[in-house]
Design a protein around this motif. Structure first.
Motif, PDB file in Angstrom:
ATOM      1  N   VAL A  88       0.864  -1.176   0.000  1.00 34.38           N
ATOM      2  CA  VAL A  88       0.000   0.000   0.000  1.00 34.38           C
ATOM      3  C   VAL A  88       0.904   1.231   0.000  1.00 34.38           C
ATOM      4  CG1 VAL A  88      -1.795   1.284   1.209  1.00 34.38           C
ATOM      5  CG2 VAL A  88      -1.795  -1.226   1.255  1.00 34.38           C
ATOM      6  N   VAL A  89       0.729   2.083  -0.996  1.00 34.24           N
ATOM      7  CA  VAL A  89       1.511   3.303  -1.123  1.00 34.24           C
ATOM      8  C   VAL A  89       0.537   4.468  -1.191  1.00 34.24           C
ATOM      9  CG1 VAL A  89       3.150   4.579  -2.555  1.00 34.24           C
ATOM     10  CG2 VAL A  89       3.349   2.091  -2.345  1.00 34.24           C
ATOM     11  N   ASN A  90       0.718   5.442  -0.307  1.00 35.93           N
ATOM     12  CA  ASN A  90      -0.120   6.638  -0.338  1.00 35.93           C
ATOM     13  C   ASN A  90       0.487   7.666  -1.273  1.00 35.93           C
ATOM     14  OD1 ASN A  90      -1.984   5.672   1.526  1.00 35.93           O
ATOM     15  ND2 ASN A  90      -0.778   6.396   3.245  1.00 35.93           N
ATOM     16  N   ARG A  91      -0.377   8.404  -1.941  1.00 35.39           N
ATOM     17  CA  ARG A  91       0.059   9.522  -2.770  1.00 35.39           C
ATOM     18  C   ARG A  91      -0.928  10.667  -2.546  1.00 35.39           C
ATOM     19  NH1 ARG A  91      -3.065   6.388  -6.116  1.00 35.39           N
ATOM     20  NH2 ARG A  91      -4.467   7.598  -7.416  1.00 35.39           N
ATOM     21  N   TRP A  92      -0.459  11.879  -2.787  1.00 33.89           N
ATOM     22  CA  TRP A  92      -1.288  13.057  -2.572  1.00 33.89           C
ATOM     23  C   TRP A  92      -1.599  13.692  -3.911  1.00 33.89           C
ATOM     24  CZ3 TRP A  92       1.281  10.744   1.125  1.00 33.89           C
ATOM     25  CH2 TRP A  92       0.713  10.720   2.401  1.00 33.89           C
ATOM     26  N   ASP A  93      -2.886  13.675  -4.261  1.00 30.54           N
ATOM     27  CA  ASP A  93      -3.357  14.185  -5.548  1.00 30.54           C
ATOM     28  C   ASP A  93      -4.269  15.380  -5.320  1.00 30.54           C
ATOM     29  OD1 ASP A  93      -2.197  12.237  -7.300  1.00 30.54           O
ATOM     30  OD2 ASP A  93      -3.706  10.795  -6.664  1.00 30.54           O
ATOM     31  N   TYR A  94      -3.946  16.479  -5.985  1.00 29.51           N
ATOM     32  CA  TYR A  94      -4.778  17.686  -5.914  1.00 29.51           C
ATOM     33  C   TYR A  94      -4.876  18.305  -7.294  1.00 29.51           C
ATOM     34  CZ  TYR A  94      -4.011  17.386  -0.880  1.00 29.51           C
ATOM     35  OH  TYR A  94      -3.959  16.956   0.414  1.00 29.51           O
ATOM     36  N   GLU A  95      -5.952  19.045  -7.509  1.00 35.28           N
ATOM     37  CA  GLU A  95      -6.089  19.814  -8.731  1.00 35.28           C
ATOM     38  C   GLU A  95      -5.103  20.976  -8.682  1.00 35.28           C
ATOM     39  OE1 GLU A  95     -10.409  20.444  -8.295  1.00 35.28           O
ATOM     40  OE2 GLU A  95     -10.522  19.599 -10.335  1.00 35.28           O
ATOM     41  N   PRO A  96      -4.758  21.553  -9.837  1.00 33.72           N
ATOM     42  CA  PRO A  96      -3.777  22.644  -9.854  1.00 33.72           C
ATOM     43  C   PRO A  96      -4.085  23.785  -8.889  1.00 33.72           C
ATOM     44  CG  PRO A  96      -4.118  21.854 -12.080  1.00 33.72           C
ATOM     45  CD  PRO A  96      -5.126  21.135 -11.194  1.00 33.72           C
ATOM     46  N   ASP A  97      -5.329  24.263  -8.832  1.00 35.29           N
ATOM     47  CA  ASP A  97      -5.656  25.377  -7.933  1.00 35.29           C
ATOM     48  C   ASP A  97      -5.458  25.002  -6.467  1.00 35.29           C
ATOM     49  OD1 ASP A  97      -6.279  26.951 -10.108  1.00 35.29           O
ATOM     50  OD2 ASP A  97      -8.450  26.713  -9.911  1.00 35.29           O
ATOM     51  N   ALA A  98      -5.750  23.762  -6.124  1.00 34.13           N
ATOM     52  CA  ALA A  98      -5.565  23.316  -4.736  1.00 34.13           C
ATOM     53  C   ALA A  98      -4.078  23.257  -4.398  1.00 34.13           C
ATOM     54  CB  ALA A  98      -6.222  21.953  -4.527  1.00 34.13           C
ATOM     55  N   TRP A  99      -3.243  22.760  -5.328  1.00 30.00           N
ATOM     56  CA  TRP A  99      -1.799  22.749  -5.084  1.00 30.00           C
ATOM     57  C   TRP A  99      -1.285  24.159  -4.867  1.00 30.00           C
ATOM     58  CZ3 TRP A  99       1.127  19.552  -2.949  1.00 30.00           C
ATOM     59  CH2 TRP A  99       1.100  18.179  -3.223  1.00 30.00           C
ATOM     60  N   ALA A 100      -1.754  25.102  -5.665  1.00 34.28           N
ATOM     61  CA  ALA A 100      -1.303  26.490  -5.518  1.00 34.28           C
ATOM     62  C   ALA A 100      -1.643  27.019  -4.128  1.00 34.28           C
ATOM     63  CB  ALA A 100      -1.923  27.363  -6.604  1.00 34.28           C
ATOM     64  N   LEU A 101      -2.845  26.770  -3.661  1.00 32.43           N
ATOM     65  CA  LEU A 101      -3.247  27.226  -2.317  1.00 32.43           C
ATOM     66  C   LEU A 101      -2.434  26.547  -1.217  1.00 32.43           C
ATOM     67  CD1 LEU A 101      -7.143  27.375  -2.686  1.00 32.43           C
ATOM     68  CD2 LEU A 101      -5.551  29.308  -2.457  1.00 32.43           C
ATOM     69  N   ILE A 102      -2.183  25.268  -1.364  1.00 35.03           N
ATOM     70  CA  ILE A 102      -1.402  24.531  -0.365  1.00 35.03           C
ATOM     71  C   ILE A 102       0.009  25.117  -0.280  1.00 35.03           C
ATOM     72  CG2 ILE A 102      -0.327  22.300   0.154  1.00 35.03           C
ATOM     73  CD1 ILE A 102      -2.926  21.018  -1.085  1.00 35.03           C
ATOM     74  N   LEU A 103       0.639  25.324  -1.423  1.00 34.01           N
ATOM     75  CA  LEU A 103       1.999  25.874  -1.432  1.00 34.01           C
ATOM     76  C   LEU A 103       2.033  27.290  -0.860  1.00 34.01           C
ATOM     77  CD1 LEU A 103       2.936  24.308  -4.797  1.00 34.01           C
ATOM     78  CD2 LEU A 103       4.360  24.098  -2.766  1.00 34.01           C
ATOM     79  N   LYS A 104       1.098  28.127  -1.255  1.00 32.03           N
ATOM     80  CA  LYS A 104       1.054  29.494  -0.722  1.00 32.03           C
ATOM     81  C   LYS A 104       0.825  29.483   0.779  1.00 32.03           C
ATOM     82  CE  LYS A 104      -0.380  31.574  -5.067  1.00 32.03           C
ATOM     83  NZ  LYS A 104      -1.479  32.165  -5.850  1.00 32.03           N
ATOM     84  N   GLY A 105       0.026  28.545   1.255  1.00 32.66           N
ATOM     85  CA  GLY A 105      -0.223  28.422   2.688  1.00 32.66           C
ATOM     86  C   GLY A 105       1.005  28.003   3.478  1.00 32.66           C
ATOM     87  N   HIS A 106       2.017  27.467   2.781  1.00 33.14           N
ATOM     88  CA  HIS A 106       3.270  27.072   3.427  1.00 33.14           C
ATOM     89  C   HIS A 106       4.409  28.041   3.115  1.00 33.14           C
ATOM     90  CE1 HIS A 106       1.190  23.245   4.141  1.00 33.14           C
ATOM     91  NE2 HIS A 106       2.043  23.140   5.140  1.00 33.14           N
ATOM     92  N   GLY A 107       4.071  29.248   2.647  1.00 32.09           N
ATOM     93  CA  GLY A 107       5.083  30.281   2.462  1.00 32.09           C
ATOM     94  C   GLY A 107       5.772  30.321   1.122  1.00 32.09           C
ATOM     95  N   PHE A 108       5.232  29.624   0.132  1.00 31.82           N
ATOM     96  CA  PHE A 108       5.802  29.692  -1.209  1.00 31.82           C
ATOM     97  C   PHE A 108       5.072  30.776  -1.997  1.00 31.82           C
ATOM     98  CE2 PHE A 108       7.037  25.534   0.251  1.00 31.82           C
ATOM     99  CZ  PHE A 108       8.313  25.376  -0.258  1.00 31.82           C
ATOM    100  N   VAL A 109       5.788  31.436  -2.898  1.00 34.90           N
ATOM    101  CA  VAL A 109       5.209  32.507  -3.714  1.00 34.90           C
ATOM    102  C   VAL A 109       5.478  32.204  -5.179  1.00 34.90           C
ATOM    103  CG1 VAL A 109       5.445  34.237  -1.878  1.00 34.90           C
ATOM    104  CG2 VAL A 109       7.313  33.928  -3.519  1.00 34.90           C
ATOM    105  N   ASP A 110       4.933  33.036  -6.042  1.00 33.77           N
ATOM    106  CA  ASP A 110       5.104  32.857  -7.487  1.00 33.77           C
ATOM    107  C   ASP A 110       4.860  31.400  -7.887  1.00 33.77           C
ATOM    108  OD1 ASP A 110       5.728  35.541  -7.773  1.00 33.77           O
ATOM    109  OD2 ASP A 110       7.881  35.201  -7.575  1.00 33.77           O
ATOM    110  N   VAL A 111       3.763  30.874  -7.415  1.00 35.23           N
ATOM    111  CA  VAL A 111       3.422  29.474  -7.662  1.00 35.23           C
ATOM    112  C   VAL A 111       2.767  29.342  -9.036  1.00 35.23           C
ATOM    113  CG1 VAL A 111       2.055  27.509  -6.862  1.00 35.23           C
ATOM    114  CG2 VAL A 111       3.098  29.061  -5.194  1.00 35.23           C
ATOM    115  N   SER A 112       3.274  28.432  -9.837  1.00 30.16           N
ATOM    116  CA  SER A 112       2.613  28.115 -11.103  1.00 30.16           C
ATOM    117  C   SER A 112       2.380  26.604 -11.155  1.00 30.16           C
ATOM    118  CB  SER A 112       3.443  28.582 -12.307  1.00 30.16           C
ATOM    119  OG  SER A 112       4.648  27.871 -12.399  1.00 30.16           O
ATOM    120  N   VAL A 113       1.181  26.247 -11.529  1.00 28.97           N
ATOM    121  CA  VAL A 113       0.794  24.836 -11.621  1.00 28.97           C
ATOM    122  C   VAL A 113       0.085  24.645 -12.948  1.00 28.97           C
ATOM    123  CG1 VAL A 113      -0.415  22.922 -10.513  1.00 28.97           C
ATOM    124  CG2 VAL A 113       0.413  24.828  -9.108  1.00 28.97           C
ATOM    125  N   SER A 114       0.550  23.686 -13.722  1.00 26.79           N
ATOM    126  CA  SER A 114      -0.092  23.420 -14.997  1.00 26.79           C
ATOM    127  C   SER A 114      -0.053  21.929 -15.290  1.00 26.79           C
ATOM    128  CB  SER A 114       0.597  24.194 -16.128  1.00 26.79           C
ATOM    129  OG  SER A 114       1.963  23.846 -16.197  1.00 26.79           O
TER     130      SER A 114
END
Length: 143
Positions: free
Chosen positions: A95-121
């Motif tokens: 059993v292997v866990n993986r974390w899958d999010y849509e691009p907008d969700a990844w952007a919010l997650i990264l910004k919430g952890h202090g990352f800026v200039d986030v691009s997801v495509s």
């Protein structure tokens, strides 16, 4: 195996360091500050972002780049997903866990952890391919 391929592909490239280890253990235990941290279908996909992103951010110089790629999520399957990988006939699947999010969700997650200039495509697969394409993320350590 992937590390050997990388060393074959980029022999003697000045300033590049290639490491193979558990990402949380390695980054949490090193005092090295990196210009960039990259995960190609690796740690960023298979590690809880709530655990990984603070460690990656702390390991990057201000303005450093965190980039990763993985498969795009299957529609409706977001967050932590379990993959069952077959093993031998007398063994239970791994059993292997993986974390899958849509691009907008990844952007919010990264910004919430202090990352800026986030691009997801999502990059389209090669023409005629049956693959799903690649989710590509690039972000900057916000200082």
């Amino acid at each position: 195996m992937q590390l050997d391929k990388a060393r074959e592909r980029w022999p003697g490239v000045g300033g590049i360091e290639l490491h193979q280890a558990d990402a949380l253990t390695y980054l949490g235990g090193t005092f090295t500050i990196f210009d960039a941290v990259c995960s190609v279908f690796g740690a960023a996909w298979f590690t809880d972002p709530a655990l990984l992103l603070p460690v990656v951010r702390a390991s990057l110089k201000p303005g450093g780049v965190f980039a990763f790629s993985q498969r795009p999520p299957v529609e409706g399957c977001y967050g932590c997903q379990a993959s069952y990988i077959p093993r031998g006939p007398d063994e239970d699947p791994a059993v292997v866990n993986r974390w899958d999010y849509e691009p907008d969700a990844w952007a919010l997650i990264l910004k919430g952890h202090g990352f800026v200039d986030v691009s997801v495509s999502v990059l389209a697969p090669p023409s005629g391919s049956r693959h799903m394409g690649t989710l590509f993320v690039r972000s900057i350590q916000g200082g």
